[in-house]
Design an enzyme around this catalytic site. Structure first.
Site, short mmCIF file in Angstrom:
data_model
loop_
_atom_site.label_atom_id
_atom_site.label_comp_id
_atom_site.label_asym_id
_atom_site.label_seq_id
_atom_site.Cartn_x
_atom_site.Cartn_y
_atom_site.Cartn_z
N GLU A 1 56.62 -13.22 37.83
CA GLU A 1 55.55 -13.02 38.80
C GLU A 1 55.57 -14.16 39.81
O GLU A 1 55.65 -15.33 39.43
CB GLU A 1 54.21 -12.99 38.06
CG GLU A 1 52.99 -12.96 38.94
CD GLU A 1 51.72 -13.12 38.12
OE1 GLU A 1 51.35 -12.15 37.43
OE2 GLU A 1 51.12 -14.21 38.15
N ARG B 1 33.86 16.00 17.73
CA ARG B 1 33.68 14.86 18.64
C ARG B 1 34.95 14.00 18.73
O ARG B 1 35.30 13.53 19.82
CB ARG B 1 32.48 14.03 18.19
CG ARG B 1 32.18 12.79 19.03
CD ARG B 1 32.24 13.03 20.53
NE ARG B 1 31.46 14.17 20.97
CZ ARG B 1 31.59 14.73 22.16
NH1 ARG B 1 32.51 14.28 23.01
NH2 ARG B 1 30.85 15.76 22.51
N LYS C 1 54.55 -15.03 33.77
CA LYS C 1 53.40 -15.01 34.66
C LYS C 1 53.01 -16.43 35.08
O LYS C 1 53.67 -17.40 34.67
CB LYS C 1 52.24 -14.28 33.99
CG LYS C 1 52.56 -12.81 33.71
CD LYS C 1 51.43 -12.10 33.03
CE LYS C 1 50.26 -11.85 33.94
NZ LYS C 1 50.59 -10.90 35.03
N ASP D 1 52.64 -10.57 43.25
CA ASP D 1 51.27 -10.48 42.77
C ASP D 1 50.26 -10.79 43.88
O ASP D 1 50.28 -11.87 44.47
CB ASP D 1 51.06 -11.46 41.61
CG ASP D 1 49.71 -11.28 40.95
OD1 ASP D 1 49.36 -10.14 40.63
OD2 ASP D 1 49.02 -12.30 40.74
N LYS E 1 46.82 -3.18 30.11
CA LYS E 1 45.36 -3.16 30.13
C LYS E 1 44.87 -1.82 29.57
O LYS E 1 44.28 -0.99 30.26
CB LYS E 1 44.84 -3.40 31.55
CG LYS E 1 45.21 -4.78 32.08
CD LYS E 1 44.78 -4.97 33.52
CE LYS E 1 45.20 -6.34 34.04
NZ LYS E 1 44.87 -6.53 35.47
#
Length: 285
Positions: free
Chosen positions: A199, A102, A169, A220, A137
């Site tokens: 950004e 597995r 950001k 963005d 992410k």
């Protein structure tokens, strides 16, 4: 050329997964049903077409349980395959093999899923200048493996973590009081080998950023008309044109249009946060 993923990075993930699966008493089913010393042969077989990534996970999962196992990897990472393809063949102690099954399938299916989805995005922008990049992410603990899978699918890697590049950001900008001030602080704080990306969310911030000459500007959530205008403004800027990266809600349906605006990079969080695991099974020979 696909970067080789060292065993050193894969082994801790496999040991953690095996420890989680074996728990306090090991594989009680195999111990109850399989005679001690019995051996088995089996093949890892693709149930659906895809792109291979993480095949070393099969080898290392099995060897962790049976160091004497015989393993033949039939394909290498980055190769495309059809449904029914044999990816690897193993002969090993039956109890050990079933305990490792597995973990090997989970990792192989997950990474092939990322590589296969990445290949779909790469093919969708073929003929344009845009490259498909991943993001941070990723699944906690699997970043190196998932970013390797992106390479297997033909994509490129964005930064690996918070420590290998500066990415300013919206929240950084808000605290600093503006795009220009944030870029100036970043450039003053790091050496010449550290890339600085910022950004921006509209034409005004774009112009402010261009004047400070960052290495990369992330556009963005720009609409297609905004992206086309941004590319033209950057090309016409007297400050020089940095790398332009489009980001935000990119899908397979929208990525081609984004690429055709002339941006250099399209970052896609879905490559890792939304890739379905590819169906791979184990057939006993």
């Amino acid at each position: 050329m696909i970067r080789h993923l060292p065993d050193l990075l894969i082994e801790p993930v496999i040991l953690m997964a095996l420890t989680e699966d074996l728990g306090r008493a090991g594989d009680v089913t195999a111990q109850a049903c399989i005679p001690e010393g019995a051996r088995m042969r089996a093949s890892f077989v693709a149930r659906k077409p895809g792109v291979l990534a993480g095949i070393p996970c099969v080898r290392l999962s099995v060897l962790a349980m049976d160091p004497e196992a015989e393993i033949a990897l039939r394909l290498t990472d980055g190769e495309a395959f059809e449904a029914g393809a044999v990816l690897a063949e193993v002969e090993a102690d039956a109890r050990a093999f079933l305990a490792a099954e597995r973990t090997a399938l989970n990792l192989l299916g997950r990474l092939c899923g990322v590589a296969t989805l990445t290949r779909a995005y790469v093919e969708a922008v073929e003929g344009t200048r845009a490259r498909i990049a991943d993001t941070r992410k990723t699944t906690p603990g699997l970043r190196a493996l998932e970013k390797h899978a992106v390479l297997c699918g033909g994509g490129v890697n964005h930064r690996f973590g918070l420590d290998d590049a500066i990415l300013i950001k919206d929240n950084h900008i808000a605290v600093c009081g503006g795009v220009a001030e944030a870029i100036r602080r970043a450039k003053a704080a790091v050496g010449h080998l550290v890339k600085v990306e910022v950004e921006v969310d509209g034409p005004e911030q774009l112009d402010e950023a261009l004047a400070e000459r960052p290495d990369v500007i992330m556009l963005d959530n720009f609409t297609l008309p905004m992206l086309r205008e941004a590319v033209e403004r950057a090309k016409a800027s007297s400050f020089g044109c940095p790398v332009l990266e489009a980001s935000g809600g990119v899908t397979l349906e929208t990525v081609r249009g984004i690429a055709e605006t002339g941006v250099d990079v399209i970052s896609v969080g879905a490559l890792t946060h939304s890739a379905p695991s590819l169906d791979i099974g184990l057939d006993v020979v």
